[in-house]
Design a protein around this motif. Structure first.
Motif, PDB file in Angstrom:
ATOM      1  N   LEU A  30     -34.258 -16.735 -19.993  1.00 38.82           N
ATOM      2  CA  LEU A  30     -33.994 -17.256 -21.333  1.00 38.82           C
ATOM      3  C   LEU A  30     -34.549 -18.661 -21.535  1.00 38.82           C
ATOM      4  N   GLU A  31     -34.967 -19.301 -20.463  1.00 43.45           N
ATOM      5  CA  GLU A  31     -35.540 -20.643 -20.545  1.00 43.45           C
ATOM      6  C   GLU A  31     -36.985 -20.642 -21.065  1.00 43.45           C
ATOM      7  N   LYS A  32     -37.581 -19.479 -21.214  1.00 43.34           N
ATOM      8  CA  LYS A  32     -38.965 -19.362 -21.695  1.00 43.34           C
ATOM      9  C   LYS A  32     -39.923 -20.222 -20.857  1.00 43.34           C
ATOM     10  N   VAL A  33     -39.910 -19.961 -19.582  1.00 41.37           N
ATOM     11  CA  VAL A  33     -40.738 -20.687 -18.620  1.00 41.37           C
ATOM     12  C   VAL A  33     -42.214 -20.466 -18.929  1.00 41.37           C
ATOM     13  N   GLN A  34     -43.004 -21.541 -18.864  1.00 43.29           N
ATOM     14  CA  GLN A  34     -44.438 -21.480 -19.144  1.00 43.29           C
ATOM     15  C   GLN A  34     -45.293 -21.287 -17.900  1.00 43.29           C
ATOM     16  N   ALA A  35     -44.811 -21.782 -16.741  1.00 41.04           N
ATOM     17  CA  ALA A  35     -45.585 -21.690 -15.500  1.00 41.04           C
ATOM     18  C   ALA A  35     -44.672 -22.010 -14.321  1.00 41.04           C
TER      19      ALA A  35
END
Length: 115
Positions: A30-35
């Motif tokens: 849910l943190e919407k990690v980018q990398a």
């Protein structure tokens, strides 16, 4: 004066925290990690790549020193203002930590769902 830019959200994970990659990926999705970035001091990058695959994001291995105050971490913070990234670096802690980092410094906050 407060920083006008959004803080970078850095989820810090040490190698013991990668024992259950599937659980970790589900806990941070849910943190919407980018990398996902791995420091040079991470001995086994297989779990790092698995975490990135599970999150559907790129992994960046051997990214130098990513400890608090390092130029490597500062570079990532500048690159990912307003975004969330996972940083895997050497250490013994099993629990991930969320750092909110802006020009005023870093604040450690509980990462919901990771207790």
């Amino acid at each position: 004066m407060s920083d006008l830019q959004c803080a970078a959200r850095v989820i810090v994970v040490n190698p013991p925290g990668l024992a259950d990659v599937a659980w970790l990926a589900s806990a941070v999705h849910l943190e919407k990690v980018q990398a996902v970035y791995a420091a040079d001091d991470v001995p086994d990058t297989g779990p790092v790549e698995s975490l990135a695959d599970d999150l559907g994001v790129p992994s960046h291995l051997g990214h130098g020193d990513l400890h608090d105050g390092s130029s490597g971490l500062e570079e990532l913070v500048d690159r990912h203002r307003g975004e969330t990234v996972v940083v895997v670096r050497g250490g013994d802690a099993a629990e991930p930590v969320l750092l909110l980092v802006d020009a005023d410094g870093a604040t450690r906050v509980p990462l919901e769902g990771l207790s």
